[in-house]
Design a protein around this motif. Structure first.
Motif, PDB file in Angstrom:
ATOM      1  N   PRO A 168      24.218  53.202  63.086  1.00 45.08           N
ATOM      2  CA  PRO A 168      24.054  54.565  63.594  1.00 45.08           C
ATOM      3  C   PRO A 168      22.976  54.631  64.663  1.00 45.08           C
ATOM      4  N   GLY A 169      23.285  55.293  65.766  1.00 44.22           N
ATOM      5  CA  GLY A 169      22.339  55.417  66.865  1.00 44.22           C
ATOM      6  C   GLY A 169      22.417  54.302  67.883  1.00 44.22           C
ATOM      7  N   GLU A 170      23.179  53.248  67.579  1.00 49.53           N
ATOM      8  CA  GLU A 170      23.292  52.116  68.507  1.00 49.53           C
ATOM      9  C   GLU A 170      24.194  52.481  69.684  1.00 49.53           C
ATOM     10  N   ARG A 171      23.756  52.119  70.882  1.00 45.84           N
ATOM     11  CA  ARG A 171      24.556  52.399  72.065  1.00 45.84           C
ATOM     12  C   ARG A 171      25.690  51.399  72.192  1.00 45.84           C
ATOM     13  N   LEU A 172      26.864  51.895  72.546  1.00 51.59           N
ATOM     14  CA  LEU A 172      28.037  51.052  72.707  1.00 51.59           C
ATOM     15  C   LEU A 172      28.242  50.742  74.181  1.00 51.59           C
ATOM     16  N   ILE A 222      29.525  59.395  69.192  1.00 55.88           N
ATOM     17  CA  ILE A 222      29.185  60.610  69.942  1.00 55.88           C
ATOM     18  C   ILE A 222      28.931  60.212  71.390  1.00 55.88           C
ATOM     19  N   MET A 223      29.345  61.077  72.307  1.00 54.56           N
ATOM     20  CA  MET A 223      29.123  60.840  73.726  1.00 54.56           C
ATOM     21  C   MET A 223      27.944  61.694  74.182  1.00 54.56           C
ATOM     22  N   GLY A 260      25.882  57.812  77.724  1.00 53.91           N
ATOM     23  CA  GLY A 260      26.919  56.930  77.216  1.00 53.91           C
ATOM     24  C   GLY A 260      27.313  57.215  75.778  1.00 53.91           C
ATOM     25  N   ALA A 261      27.944  56.211  75.163  1.00 55.58           N
ATOM     26  CA  ALA A 261      28.480  56.346  73.804  1.00 55.58           C
ATOM     27  C   ALA A 261      27.522  55.731  72.790  1.00 55.58           C
ATOM     28  N   TYR A 262      27.379  56.414  71.666  1.00 59.04           N
ATOM     29  CA  TYR A 262      26.507  55.936  70.593  1.00 59.04           C
ATOM     30  C   TYR A 262      27.234  56.056  69.252  1.00 59.04           C
ATOM     31  N   VAL A 263      26.928  55.121  68.344  1.00 60.99           N
ATOM     32  CA  VAL A 263      27.473  55.219  66.988  1.00 60.99           C
ATOM     33  C   VAL A 263      26.895  56.471  66.336  1.00 60.99           C
ATOM     34  N   ALA A 264      27.774  57.319  65.808  1.00 57.33           N
ATOM     35  CA  ALA A 264      27.323  58.570  65.192  1.00 57.33           C
ATOM     36  C   ALA A 264      26.538  58.282  63.921  1.00 57.33           C
ATOM     37  N   GLY A 265      25.467  59.017  63.736  1.00 52.94           N
ATOM     38  CA  GLY A 265      24.694  58.891  62.514  1.00 52.94           C
ATOM     39  C   GLY A 265      25.349  59.660  61.374  1.00 52.94           C
ATOM     40  N   ILE A 266      24.874  59.407  60.170  1.00 51.77           N
ATOM     41  CA  ILE A 266      25.342  60.148  59.004  1.00 51.77           C
ATOM     42  C   ILE A 266      24.221  61.090  58.585  1.00 51.77           C
ATOM     43  N   THR A 267      24.435  62.392  58.702  1.00 50.60           N
ATOM     44  CA  THR A 267      23.411  63.353  58.312  1.00 50.60           C
ATOM     45  C   THR A 267      23.668  63.827  56.883  1.00 50.60           C
ATOM     46  N   LEU A 268      22.631  64.343  56.255  1.00 43.59           N
ATOM     47  CA  LEU A 268      22.770  64.860  54.895  1.00 43.59           C
ATOM     48  C   LEU A 268      23.750  66.032  54.877  1.00 43.59           C
ATOM     49  N   LYS A 287      16.954  56.352  51.799  1.00 45.65           N
ATOM     50  CA  LYS A 287      16.251  55.069  51.833  1.00 45.65           C
ATOM     51  C   LYS A 287      16.193  54.515  53.258  1.00 45.65           C
ATOM     52  N   GLU A 288      17.320  54.678  53.974  1.00 44.50           N
ATOM     53  CA  GLU A 288      17.379  54.220  55.369  1.00 44.50           C
ATOM     54  C   GLU A 288      16.423  55.032  56.226  1.00 44.50           C
ATOM     55  N   GLU A 289      16.367  56.332  55.996  1.00 40.86           N
ATOM     56  CA  GLU A 289      15.454  57.180  56.774  1.00 40.86           C
ATOM     57  C   GLU A 289      13.992  56.800  56.525  1.00 40.86           C
ATOM     58  N   GLN A 290      13.662  56.505  55.268  1.00 39.57           N
ATOM     59  CA  GLN A 290      12.285  56.117  54.933  1.00 39.57           C
ATOM     60  C   GLN A 290      11.901  54.794  55.577  1.00 39.57           C
ATOM     61  N   SER A 291      12.863  53.868  55.632  1.00 38.07           N
ATOM     62  CA  SER A 291      12.579  52.560  56.225  1.00 38.07           C
ATOM     63  C   SER A 291      12.366  52.655  57.732  1.00 38.07           C
ATOM     64  N   ASN A 292      12.944  53.719  58.339  1.00 34.42           N
ATOM     65  CA  ASN A 292      12.804  53.899  59.787  1.00 34.42           C
ATOM     66  C   ASN A 292      11.555  54.707  60.166  1.00 34.42           C
TER      67      ASN A 292
END
Length: 230
Positions: free
Chosen positions: A36-40, A70-71, A76-84, A224-229
């Motif tokens: 998630p968030g990575e540019r394609l 998401i564009m 450019g294009a990015y992998v869409a994140g997963i929100t709560l 957990k992913e959010e805390q690690s970031n």
């Protein structure tokens, strides 16, 4: 050894190249190899898969329509994140639909479909013992698909199908959490028993609880992913 993000496309006579590229990118997102968030980057992705930029561009457009990408204007294009909120919205609908499907299946399922459910439990257990998360997810998907069809309600099936891509993304993340796959299989067994006993209300309740537990597993993973970031 760490798996590559993408592998060169192997030609399949039955599918167009753009579809193969789309499936490869979608799988990489589902498995977290594209995060998630990575540019394609079209050029980079095309090189990794051994194709031109055209099918990559077409695949990214389709991934955007399915909610995986998401564009961002001028970026450019990015992998869409997963929100709560995404999770809450999808699982709220899914819990209601899965409960309805299980209840209807308890009324309408055939002996052949019951046998298919039992076989899917065996497949999932074997996949777990082989530590094959892709096969576990496939088995989990097949299990729920049998129940949908056994509901004999085509409108319900169509609504679930509309949510399928988001459900698959969440399913992969949830079942990858330590211990969740085993608990999910135990929940599946109880659902099958209720359906087999033709206990409509129990099947409905157990199916809803199963989805709520999957949601909690996913929420824990995202937090957990959010805390690690941080």
């Amino acid at each position: 050894m760490e798996q590559p993000r993408l592998v060169p496309i192997m030609l399949d006579n039955y599918k167009p190249l753009r579809e193969l590229v789309f499936e490869s990118l979608r799988e990489a997102i589902l498995l977290g190899r594209l995060k998630p968030g990575e540019r394609l980057m079209e050029v980079q992705l095309a090189e990794e898969m051994g194709v031109s930029r055209t099918p990559v561009r077409e695949a990214i457009r389709k991934l955007e329509l399915d909610g995986f990408v998401i564009m961002v204007p001028r970026k450019g294009a990015y992998v869409a994140g997963i929100t709560l909120k995404d999770i809450a919205d999808v699982f709220e609908v899914r819990a209601a639909l899965e409960g309805m499907a299980a209840g209807l299946a308890a009324e309408r399922i055939t002996d052949e479909e019951l046998d298919q459910l039992e076989r899917s439990l065996v497949q999932i257990r074997e996949s777990q013992s082989g530590d094959n998360i892709n096969a576990v997810v496939e088995g989990d998907t097949a299990f729920h698909d049998i129940i949908y069809q056994a509901s004999r309600n085509q409108q319900l099936v169509q609504i679930i199908t509309h949510l399928r891509e988001q459900i698959q993304r969440f399913r992969m993340t949830s079942l990858s959490q330590p211990g969740r796959s085993k608990f999910a299989l135990d929940e599946h067994k109880k659902i099958v028993e209720a359906i087999s006993d033709r206990d409509v209300e129990l099947a409905r309740v157990l199916a809803r609880e199963h989805i709520e537990n999957a949601e909690q597993s996913l929420l824990n993973a995202v937090r957990k992913e959010e805390q690690s970031n941080d």
